[in-house]
Design an enzyme around this catalytic site. Structure first.
Site, PDB file in Angstrom:
ATOM      1  N   LYS A  84       0.842  -1.208   0.000  1.00 21.44           N
ATOM      2  CA  LYS A  84       0.000   0.000   0.000  1.00 21.44           C
ATOM      3  C   LYS A  84       0.874   1.253   0.000  1.00 21.44           C
ATOM      4  O   LYS A  84       0.643   2.199  -0.756  1.00 21.44           O
ATOM      5  CB  LYS A  84      -0.941  -0.009   1.222  1.00 21.44           C
ATOM      6  N   ASP A 127     -10.935   3.181   4.132  1.00 25.73           N
ATOM      7  CA  ASP A 127     -11.336   1.767   4.101  1.00 25.73           C
ATOM      8  C   ASP A 127     -12.862   1.629   4.051  1.00 25.73           C
ATOM      9  O   ASP A 127     -13.379   0.573   3.719  1.00 25.73           O
ATOM     10  CB  ASP A 127     -10.859   1.068   5.389  1.00 25.73           C
ATOM     11  N   GLN A 150      -4.448  -1.338   9.608  1.00 30.17           N
ATOM     12  CA  GLN A 150      -4.460  -2.674   9.019  1.00 30.17           C
ATOM     13  C   GLN A 150      -5.063  -3.688   9.997  1.00 30.17           C
ATOM     14  O   GLN A 150      -4.717  -3.721  11.177  1.00 30.17           O
ATOM     15  CB  GLN A 150      -3.012  -3.076   8.642  1.00 30.17           C
TER      16      GLN A 150
HETATM   17  N1  GUN Z   1      -6.990  -6.617   6.247  1.00 29.01           N
HETATM   18  C1  GUN Z   1      -7.354  -7.358   5.167  1.00 29.01           C
HETATM   19  N2  GUN Z   1      -7.931  -6.574   4.227  1.00 29.01           N
HETATM   20  C2  GUN Z   1      -7.953  -5.324   4.737  1.00 29.01           C
HETATM   21  C3  GUN Z   1      -8.423  -4.076   4.221  1.00 29.01           C
HETATM   22  O1  GUN Z   1      -8.969  -3.962   3.110  1.00 29.01           O
HETATM   23  N3  GUN Z   1      -8.253  -3.002   5.052  1.00 29.01           N
HETATM   24  C4  GUN Z   1      -7.658  -3.108   6.280  1.00 29.01           C
HETATM   25  N4  GUN Z   1      -7.548  -2.011   7.002  1.00 29.01           N
HETATM   26  N5  GUN Z   1      -7.223  -4.250   6.774  1.00 29.01           N
HETATM   27  C5  GUN Z   1      -7.364  -5.345   6.003  1.00 29.01           C
END
Ligand code: GUN
Length: 288
Positions: free
Chosen positions: A53, A120, A97
């Site tokens: 990311k 998100d 995350q």
């Molecule tokens: N863990 C797995 N997928 C995601 C996501 O799309 N966003 C976040 N914040 N954590 C994750």
């Protein structure tokens, strides 16, 4: 039938070109979109996702901040950092995350993020807006899936869509988006009695369970569009999806590969949401 691929890398490249133009337009107004990512703990998959990311932001001409904390971090420190990021006008998007270490109340952490920076789309306000059909931030993975379906003109109105998996991150928001697009939606999960009965009816099948190759060709309708959200590491170290790609390819009409399918699209839509957040913030400032 031999399925055609929906290539997430190629589509991402296309979308990121358009995003780069939007980022450049913001830059010309002195605004550089900035994403702050918080990672707590040492989960190896999460570390890779966060690195991807942050790297994607840099490549797109955006800024990123990364805060990493040990697995035994006091949640108060993370809450304090979120408050700081909420108040920082230079930060447009905040992502924590998941999963978080066990001492955290994950929902409380997500609710601590300002809804305007919740790229998100996990804050209750944003979940509610999506549910009401007026989304503000669409969760990145289902957003990416919708873009993949759109790119191939997959018929959604009246289609039978079956989602396997009911997570807050993928299954539930995916259901809302497909429903809004006119699909008849079924959500299957670990307690579903006859999974194959449902999956065989699907014109659009979305697999988001996190179990290696659990959906096989005999569970798929001829000509169906199969979207594989799973990323599982096999004993030999290679990645595979929740769909058994070889047998599914023989019956599906369209299918997403793993890797190179939904994964890159998730990151692309995160960039998109962050730029969107920056545009909204810049628009707000221009008016005041
Ligand atoms: N863990 C797995 N997928 C995601 C996501 O799309 N966003 C976040 N914040 N954590 C994750």
């Amino acid at each position: 039938m031999s399925a055609q691929l929906i290539d997430g890398n190629a589509l991402s490249t296309e979308i990121r070109l358009r995003l780069a133009e939007r980022a450049a337009a913001l830059a010309s107004r002195g605004v550089i979109p900035c994403l702050a990512v918080i990672l707590a703990g040492e989960d190896p998959a999460s570390s890779v996702y966060v690195r991807n990311k942050v790297n994607a932001c840099e490549k797109a001409g955006m800024l990123s901040l990364r805060d990493t904390y040990p697995a035994d971090v006091d949640p108060a420190l993370v809450f304090a950092r979120i408050a700081e990021l909420n108040a920082d006008a230079k930060v447009h998007g905040i992502l924590v995350q998941l999963p978080l270490p066990k001492q955290f109340d994950s929902q409380a952490v997500l609710e601590a993020i300002s809804p305007e920076k919740d790229v998100d789309g996990f804050h209750a306000e944003n979940v509610g807006a999506l549910m009401q059909g007026t989304p503000r931030f669409i969760p990145c993975t289902p957003y990416g899936v919708m873009e993949m379906l759109k790119s191939r003109n997959v018929t959604l109105k009246g289609a039978e869509a079956v989602i396997v998996g009911r997570s807050n991150i993928v299954g539930k928001p995916m259901a809302m988006l497909l429903l809004a697009a006119g699909c008849t939606v079924t959500i299957c999960h670990s307690q579903t009695r006859d999974l194959a009965f449902h999956t065989r009816r699907a014109d659009i099948l979305v697999a988001a369970v996190g179990r290696e190759k659990m959906l096989t060709g005999d569970m798929i309708k001829e000509g169906a569009t199969v979207i594989d959200v799973g990323i599982n590491r096999m004993a030999d170290g290679k990645l595979c999806g929740d769909v058994d790609f070889a047998s599914a390819c023989a019956v599906a009409g369209l299918i997403t590969p793993v890797p190179g399918g939904v994964g890159p699209m998730t990151i692309t839509m995160l960039l998109s949401n962050t730029i969107e957040a920056a545009e909204r913030a810049a628009g707000k400032r221009a008016k005041t």
